[in-house]
Design a protein around this motif. Structure first.
Motif, PDB file in Angstrom:
ATOM      1  N   ALA A 122       0.898  -1.218   0.060  1.00 47.45           N
ATOM      2  CA  ALA A 122       0.022   0.031   0.211  1.00 47.45           C
ATOM      3  C   ALA A 122       0.907   1.215  -0.366  1.00 47.45           C
ATOM      4  N   GLN A 123       1.859   1.288   0.745  1.00 42.78           N
ATOM      5  CA  GLN A 123       2.872   2.433   0.822  1.00 42.78           C
ATOM      6  C   GLN A 123       3.550   2.465  -0.474  1.00 42.78           C
ATOM      7  N   ILE A 124       3.806   1.580  -1.335  1.00 46.49           N
ATOM      8  CA  ILE A 124       4.493   1.396  -2.470  1.00 46.49           C
ATOM      9  C   ILE A 124       3.523   2.121  -3.570  1.00 46.49           C
ATOM     10  N   ALA A 125       2.155   1.447  -3.256  1.00 46.06           N
ATOM     11  CA  ALA A 125       1.077   2.195  -4.440  1.00 46.06           C
ATOM     12  C   ALA A 125       0.941   3.670  -4.157  1.00 46.06           C
ATOM     13  N   HIS A 138       8.953   4.146 -13.093  1.00 49.54           N
ATOM     14  CA  HIS A 138      10.082   3.753 -12.612  1.00 49.54           C
ATOM     15  C   HIS A 138      11.139   2.845 -13.397  1.00 49.54           C
ATOM     16  N   ARG A 139      10.342   1.966 -13.882  1.00 49.14           N
ATOM     17  CA  ARG A 139      10.909   0.930 -15.086  1.00 49.14           C
ATOM     18  C   ARG A 139      11.715  -0.369 -14.314  1.00 49.14           C
ATOM     19  N   ASP A 140      12.059   0.046 -13.448  1.00 53.62           N
ATOM     20  CA  ASP A 140      12.936  -1.242 -12.717  1.00 53.62           C
ATOM     21  C   ASP A 140      12.503  -1.411 -11.238  1.00 53.62           C
ATOM     22  N   LEU A 141      11.313  -1.429 -10.743  1.00 49.92           N
ATOM     23  CA  LEU A 141      10.843  -1.664  -9.598  1.00 49.92           C
ATOM     24  C   LEU A 141      11.118  -3.055  -9.058  1.00 49.92           C
ATOM     25  N   LYS A 142      11.779  -3.322  -7.944  1.00 52.63           N
ATOM     26  CA  LYS A 142      12.182  -4.490  -7.444  1.00 52.63           C
ATOM     27  C   LYS A 142      12.554  -4.213  -6.189  1.00 52.63           C
ATOM     28  N   PRO A 143      12.651  -5.666  -5.262  1.00 51.33           N
ATOM     29  CA  PRO A 143      13.002  -5.292  -3.670  1.00 51.33           C
ATOM     30  C   PRO A 143      14.055  -4.493  -3.478  1.00 51.33           C
ATOM     31  N   ASP A 144      15.146  -4.637  -4.498  1.00 52.56           N
ATOM     32  CA  ASP A 144      16.513  -3.988  -4.040  1.00 52.56           C
ATOM     33  C   ASP A 144      16.136  -2.379  -4.364  1.00 52.56           C
ATOM     34  N   ASN A 145      15.089  -1.823  -4.822  1.00 50.66           N
ATOM     35  CA  ASN A 145      14.936  -0.458  -4.965  1.00 50.66           C
ATOM     36  C   ASN A 145      14.012   0.035  -4.042  1.00 50.66           C
ATOM     37  N   ILE A 146      13.603  -0.823  -3.000  1.00 51.15           N
ATOM     38  CA  ILE A 146      12.707  -0.580  -1.967  1.00 51.15           C
ATOM     39  C   ILE A 146      13.187  -0.446  -0.546  1.00 51.15           C
ATOM     40  N   LEU A 147      13.072   0.805   0.081  1.00 49.17           N
ATOM     41  CA  LEU A 147      13.689   0.650   1.518  1.00 49.17           C
ATOM     42  C   LEU A 147      12.818   0.906   2.393  1.00 49.17           C
ATOM     43  N   LEU A 148      13.055   0.200   3.358  1.00 47.09           N
ATOM     44  CA  LEU A 148      12.144   0.360   4.767  1.00 47.09           C
ATOM     45  C   LEU A 148      13.146   0.864   5.885  1.00 47.09           C
ATOM     46  N   ARG A 198       1.515   1.100 -15.990  1.00 51.45           N
ATOM     47  CA  ARG A 198       1.162  -0.508 -15.539  1.00 51.45           C
ATOM     48  C   ARG A 198       2.197  -1.317 -15.461  1.00 51.45           C
ATOM     49  N   THR A 199       3.194  -0.882 -16.312  1.00 47.17           N
ATOM     50  CA  THR A 199       4.552  -1.601 -16.231  1.00 47.17           C
ATOM     51  C   THR A 199       5.054  -1.824 -14.499  1.00 47.17           C
ATOM     52  N   ASP A 200       4.957  -0.737 -13.848  1.00 43.10           N
ATOM     53  CA  ASP A 200       5.317  -0.744 -12.676  1.00 43.10           C
ATOM     54  C   ASP A 200       4.493  -1.545 -11.659  1.00 43.10           C
ATOM     55  N   LEU A 201       3.176  -1.647 -12.111  1.00 40.20           N
ATOM     56  CA  LEU A 201       2.260  -2.313 -11.402  1.00 40.20           C
ATOM     57  C   LEU A 201       2.344  -3.701 -11.439  1.00 40.20           C
ATOM     58  N   TYR A 202       2.842  -4.182 -12.729  1.00 35.03           N
ATOM     59  CA  TYR A 202       3.283  -5.742 -12.852  1.00 35.03           C
ATOM     60  C   TYR A 202       4.537  -5.871 -11.870  1.00 35.03           C
ATOM     61  N   ALA A 203       5.405  -5.126 -11.720  1.00 37.93           N
ATOM     62  CA  ALA A 203       6.497  -5.354 -10.865  1.00 37.93           C
ATOM     63  C   ALA A 203       5.912  -5.414  -9.531  1.00 37.93           C
ATOM     64  N   LEU A 204       4.933  -4.451  -9.149  1.00 33.75           N
ATOM     65  CA  LEU A 204       4.610  -4.440  -7.839  1.00 33.75           C
ATOM     66  C   LEU A 204       3.760  -5.583  -7.465  1.00 33.75           C
TER      67      LEU A 204
END
Length: 529
Positions: A122-125, A138-148, A198-204
């Motif tokens: 939800a926070q990413i969205a 973004h084009r390259d959304l992945k766990p490595d590009n998400i910080l907590l 919607r490309t980012d949504l697929y990665a999400l």
């Protein structure tokens, strides 16, 4: 090792990340005296002046667009620098302190709590919705590009980097490797089509699936994974984990739809569909929602929305991790050399007005100094005092107060409550409380330290005189004008006898008393009578 200066303004302190796009450094803005992140971009596909011009134009465009994303879920861009010869290309950004990537919390075969996964998604969205509105993909959304962050907040990094490095470049590298992150690559990206929101949504959807199921939606290597993304239906999460709610299962499968138009319309719709699954405000995590010890809790954003920062959440000291790498114990001689170097750098930074960076530099020597000299040795206590004082003058009053309180206790334990360092720490702790608006606590602390000074020194000692002036000002500040007037009048008379009318402290007391009389109608009446 001295910091490396770039752009005549930014000091690179230590490398905190490295990847295909270059490196990320923790640094300092020497003008604003604040910590920053510096992303040094490495670009190797420049073979002609035309390539250089195209890259420069893309860099400026992507930096400007990314800087327009105004949401706390995306680190802010402060500056973008590109030298004419492309020898230095970097972004200056907000530093996200203490954060780990989402990858850090993903373990094969270990699904995350559902509320945890939903809260992260939800926070990413939400952050994506702000970016897509510009529009920025973004084009390259992945766990490595998400910080907590330690507080459970999610930050998306590297917006624009994929576009910067791949725009105008061939689809395959010279080794035949596809540019991008294949476990999270949409079917349209795999065939080189233009990315859309919607490309980012697929990665999400890929990220959410992995959090819920403990494994990527499609596992394997190279072209096999791309084939699955394009042609293979994913195993529904509920078949792998029965407790996944049916509505969440449907959302994941729609996010992973092969055709973009079959996915949710936008990131806002994703959030709305997640909303019923989020923990409500005021709720308490249940046993099944417990997360591993030491992990941040992204659900707290929804359980306690817009909650205030608690005092214990403010770290007292930021360690300068790059100053002394963890190696074998260093000798006394080597430590003395390093300590002398750090103190010289500290003094230069303080003289330049960069007090927060100065505190950071000196804090890096604390741990090895404590090992060699002892944690409660006079040398270490003095270092801690210098660090706290630098933070005080830099305006970090909460961190300074915590350090002064802790240092006063340590000094009293070693030297006694009447020692000069103990008194100074207690005095500055009270001053910090004044700056923080904790006036009742400040008054109590200041009176206590003044009583101790009077008992061990005298009412006319330099420390006592300074404390009496500070206490008189504080009494006036909280509206206790009669007490303040008495305190300041007695102080002024003592100063006239002890130091004379031209002494700076005498003049300060006189000005404080005159200001109090001007601001207090009752006192003005008494003066006229």
């Amino acid at each position: 090792m001295p910091a490396r200066r770039i752009g005549r303004r930014y000091d690179l302190i230590e490398e905190i990340g490295f990847g295909g796009m270059g490196s990320v450094w923790r640094g300092y803005d020497t003008v604003l005296d604040r910590e920053i992140a510096v992303k040094l971009i490495r670009y190797t596909q420049i073979h002609s002046p035309t390539d250089a011009a195209e890259f420069a134009a893309r860099f400026r465009r992507e930096a400007r667009i990314t800087a327009q994303i105004r949401h706390h879920g995306v680190p802010q861009v402060y500056d973008a620098v590109l030298d004419a010869d492309l020898s230095e290309v970097y972004l200056v950004m907000e530093l996200v302190e203490g954060a780990n990537t989402l990858r850090h919390y993903l373990e094969p075969g270990a699904p995350l709590p559902i509320a945890w996964a939903v809260s992260v998604t939800a926070q990413i969205a939400t952050a994506l919705s702000y970016a897509h509105a510009l529009p920025v993909v973004h084009r390259d959304l992945k766990p490595d590009n998400i910080l907590l962050t330690p507080g459970g907040a999610v930050k998306i990094i590297d917006f624009g980097i994929a576009a910067l490095l791949t725009a105008g470049a061939p689809k395959l590298t010279m080794t035949g490797a596809l540019l991008g992150s294949m476990p999270y690559m949409s079917p349209e990206q795999a065939i080189g089509a233009k990315p859309t929101p919607r490309t980012d949504l697929y990665a999400l959807g890929c990220i959410l699936y992995e959090m819920l199921c403990g494994y990527p939606v499609f596992d394997g290597a190279g072209p096999i994974v791309l084939h699955h993304h394009a042609s293979t239906a994913p195993v529904p999460p509920r078949e792998l984990r029965a407790e996944v709610p049916a509505e969440l299962d449907r959302l994941v499968l729609e996010l992973l739809a092969k055709k973009p138009e079959q996915r949710p319309g936008d990131a806002a719709e994703v959030y709305e569909r997640l909303l019923p699954l989020l923990p409500p405000p005021g709720s308490v995590p249940g046993p099944s929602e417990a997360h591993l010890t030491g992990m941040p809790d992204p659900t707290v954003i929804f359980r306690r929305p817009n909650a205030p920062l608690r005092p214990e959440q403010a770290a007292p000291t930021v360690q300068f991790r790059g100053a002394l790498p963890a190696t074998a114990p260093i000798s006394d001689k080597v430590l003395e050399q390093r300590l002398e170097h750090r103190l010289a750098e500290f003094r230069d930074l303080v003289a330049a007005g960069r007090t927060l960076q100065a505190a950071d530099v000196l804090s890096g020597i604390l741990e090895p100094a404590g090992r060699v000299f002892g944690a409660d040795s006079p040398r270490v206590l003095e270092l801690r005092f210098d660090i706290a004082l630098a933070r005080f003058h830099g305006g970090e009053f909460r961190k300074a107060r915590m350090e002064f309180d802790a240092l006063a206790a340590a000094s009293a334990r070693v030297k006694g409550f009447a020692d000069e360092l103990t008194i100074e720490c207690r005095k500055f702790a009270a001053n910090c409380r004044v700056e923080l608006g904790e006036l009742t606590e400040a008054l109590s602390g200041m009176r206590a330290v003044l009583d101790d000074v009077r008992a061990t020194q005298s009412d006319g000692s330099e420390v006592a005189l300074e404390l009496r002036l500070a206490l008189g000002r504080l009494l006036a500040l909280i509206g206790r004008h009669a007490e303040a007037r008495t305190m300041l009048s007695e102080l002024y008379e003592d100063l006239l006898l002890l130091r004379g009318i031209n002494d700076p402290l005498t003049r300060e007391a006189e000005e404080a008393l005159e200001r109090l009389i001007d601001d207090d109608p009752a006192a003005r009446g008494q003066e006229r009578s």
